[in-house]
Write a protein that holds these residues in place. Structure first.
Motif, PDB file in Angstrom:
ATOM      1  N   PRO A   1       0.695  -1.149  -0.010  1.00  0.00           N
ATOM      2  CA  PRO A   1      -0.053  -0.130  -0.027  1.00  0.00           C
ATOM      3  C   PRO A   1       0.966   1.416   0.007  1.00  0.00           C
ATOM      4  CG  PRO A   1      -0.742  -1.615   1.556  1.00  0.00           C
ATOM      5  CD  PRO A   1       0.527  -2.136   1.289  1.00  0.00           C
ATOM      6  N   ALA A   2       0.423   2.023  -0.898  1.00  0.00           N
ATOM      7  CA  ALA A   2       1.417   3.624  -0.959  1.00  0.00           C
ATOM      8  C   ALA A   2       1.326   3.950   0.416  1.00  0.00           C
ATOM      9  CB  ALA A   2       0.846   4.432  -2.042  1.00  0.00           C
ATOM     10  N   ALA A   3       0.214   4.227   1.271  1.00  0.00           N
ATOM     11  CA  ALA A   3       0.088   4.778   2.235  1.00  0.00           C
ATOM     12  C   ALA A   3       1.095   4.295   3.473  1.00  0.00           C
ATOM     13  CB  ALA A   3      -1.372   4.924   2.918  1.00  0.00           C
ATOM     14  N   SER A   4       1.063   3.033   3.371  1.00  0.00           N
ATOM     15  CA  SER A   4       2.051   2.398   4.139  1.00  0.00           C
ATOM     16  C   SER A   4       3.474   2.503   4.047  1.00  0.00           C
ATOM     17  CB  SER A   4       1.689   0.759   4.313  1.00  0.00           C
ATOM     18  OG  SER A   4       0.170   0.472   4.501  1.00  0.00           O
ATOM     19  N   ILE A   5       3.879   2.583   2.812  1.00  0.00           N
ATOM     20  CA  ILE A   5       5.220   3.065   2.407  1.00  0.00           C
ATOM     21  C   ILE A   5       5.618   4.120   2.862  1.00  0.00           C
ATOM     22  CG2 ILE A   5       6.632   3.436   0.489  1.00  0.00           C
ATOM     23  CD1 ILE A   5       5.492   1.434  -1.173  1.00  0.00           C
ATOM     24  N   LEU A   6       4.558   5.424   3.059  1.00  0.00           N
ATOM     25  CA  LEU A   6       4.759   6.700   3.511  1.00  0.00           C
ATOM     26  C   LEU A   6       4.957   6.730   4.998  1.00  0.00           C
ATOM     27  CD1 LEU A   6       2.384   8.685   1.219  1.00  0.00           C
ATOM     28  CD2 LEU A   6       4.935   8.652   0.895  1.00  0.00           C
ATOM     29  N   SER A   7       4.079   5.797   5.537  1.00  0.00           N
ATOM     30  CA  SER A   7       4.302   5.784   6.966  1.00  0.00           C
ATOM     31  C   SER A   7       5.549   5.074   7.238  1.00  0.00           C
ATOM     32  CB  SER A   7       2.998   4.728   7.439  1.00  0.00           C
ATOM     33  OG  SER A   7       2.027   5.598   7.127  1.00  0.00           O
ATOM     34  N   ALA A   8       6.048   4.126   6.645  1.00  0.00           N
ATOM     35  CA  ALA A   8       7.162   3.624   7.100  1.00  0.00           C
ATOM     36  C   ALA A   8       8.642   4.362   7.071  1.00  0.00           C
ATOM     37  CB  ALA A   8       7.536   2.221   6.045  1.00  0.00           C
ATOM     38  N   ARG A   9       8.475   5.193   5.751  1.00  0.00           N
ATOM     39  CA  ARG A   9       9.731   6.204   5.869  1.00  0.00           C
ATOM     40  C   ARG A   9       9.325   7.088   6.854  1.00  0.00           C
ATOM     41  NH1 ARG A   9       9.544  10.549   0.790  1.00  0.00           N
ATOM     42  NH2 ARG A   9       7.993  11.256   1.913  1.00  0.00           N
ATOM     43  N   ALA A  10       8.435   7.775   7.225  1.00  0.00           N
ATOM     44  CA  ALA A  10       8.210   8.709   8.320  1.00  0.00           C
ATOM     45  C   ALA A  10       8.548   8.165   9.714  1.00  0.00           C
ATOM     46  CB  ALA A  10       6.949   9.133   8.079  1.00  0.00           C
ATOM     47  N   ALA A  11       8.569   6.841   9.816  1.00  0.00           N
ATOM     48  CA  ALA A  11       8.735   6.485  11.250  1.00  0.00           C
ATOM     49  C   ALA A  11      10.159   6.487  11.476  1.00  0.00           C
ATOM     50  CB  ALA A  11       8.287   4.803  11.305  1.00  0.00           C
TER      51      ALA A  11
END
Length: 305
Positions: free
Chosen positions: A189-199
């Motif tokens: 999921p694109a949203a999950s990839i963004l969340s992983a980078r922001a973590a």
């Protein structure tokens, strides 16, 4: 033992010459039996080879009759996009389907050749597919001047939901479902990839994750803006943006089942109640027998007097 010796033992009335026609007859009978068995094997092979093709033609004829009945009853043009595993090849191999550019070309052609004053019923059954193809179909739906109703007998996930957003009316059965339209990047999921980078701090994130996150940002923006574009002719910009954020922003998993009640609460133009003729049409898109574990007997209702 030679044939003359065998003849003498059988009796004085039988000569070796008398046995020759008998042996010839036995040999010919064996040859005929061999030819008949070979022919039978050939016929069985031909029947097994042609059976999927003949069944496919029979189902196609039945589907055409059923579609004509729906068109006559609804006074509409009926277009179907049904993605199931069906015996479609020469030897009956199962082929999984999803929304692709070939579907987009066919549906767009069907919509464009439909007169402007004729409503369209689009029957959709799909797990989703290529966003580009789904968006092309959705824009063709939105551009048709007359009413377009999208019927979802069972499910229209991902790209199927994106197509439904462009319709004037979405007809769902009691248990039919739509799904989120969040883009998937390499199966994630694109949203999950963004969340992983922001973590993590940026210097602790792999370069590949940065690349995927950049693609994810673009994909999310494109899908959300596309969904708003499709809904704004019928909804306000604020309402369309809110729905697009819910469907594409990663609020749910990609396989979340969005029911008719939830879709109605979101503000989508949902009508609950699937016509029986549409459900009967779905039976003419069969799954391979070996892949189904569901069996039941038909109900014999008493005749009314």
């Amino acid at each position: 033992m030679s044939w003359p010796d065998a003849a003498r033992r059988l009796g004085p009335s039988i000569s070796p010459n008398d046995l020759v026609p008998v042996l010839h007859a036995l040999t010919e009978n064996q040859l005929e039996m061999s030819v008949d068995f070979s022919t039978l094997l050939l016929l069985v092979f031909v029947a097994l080879t042609l059976q999927p093709i003949l069944m496919g033609r029979w189902f196609a004829l039945r589907r055409a009759q059923s579609i004509r009945q729906i068109e006559s009853a609804h006074k509409t043009r009926v277009i179907t996009m049904i993605h199931r595993q069906e015996k479609r090849s020469l030897f009956g191999m199962s082929i999984a389907r999803h929304i692709d550019l070939e579907d987009a070309q066919s549906i767009i052609s069907a919509i464009k050749e439909t007169p402007d004053e004729v409503p369209i019923d689009l029957i959709v059954h799909t797990p989703g597919g290529i966003v580009l193809a789904a968006m092309q179909i959705a824009r063709a739906i939105e551009a048709h001047p007359a009413k377009v109703a999208v019927y979802v007998p069972v499910y229209a996930m991902s790209g199927g939901t994106l197509m439904a957003l462009a319709a004037d009316e979405i007809v769902l059965g009691e248990f039919s479902v739509l799904g989120p339209i969040d883009p998937q990047i390499l199966g994630l999921p694109a949203a999950s990839i963004l969340s992983a980078r922001a973590a993590k701090p940026a210097d602790l994130v792999f370069d590949l994750t940065h690349v995927l996150a950049d693609v994810s940002e673009k994909a999310l923006k494109q899908v959300k803006s596309g969904a708003v574009e499709l809904m704004t002719p019928r909804l306000s910009a604020a309402a369309a943006e809110e729905i697009a954020e819910k469907l594409a922003g990663g609020q749910w998993t990609h396989d979340y089942a969005l029911t008719a009640i939830e879709a109605t609460r979101m503000g989508l133009p949902v009508k609950v109640g699937m016509p029986l003729m549409v459900m009967e049409l779905m039976k003419l898109y069969p799954q391979p027998v070996q892949s189904s574990s569901v069996e039941f007997l038909p109900i014999n209702l008493p005749r009314s007097r």
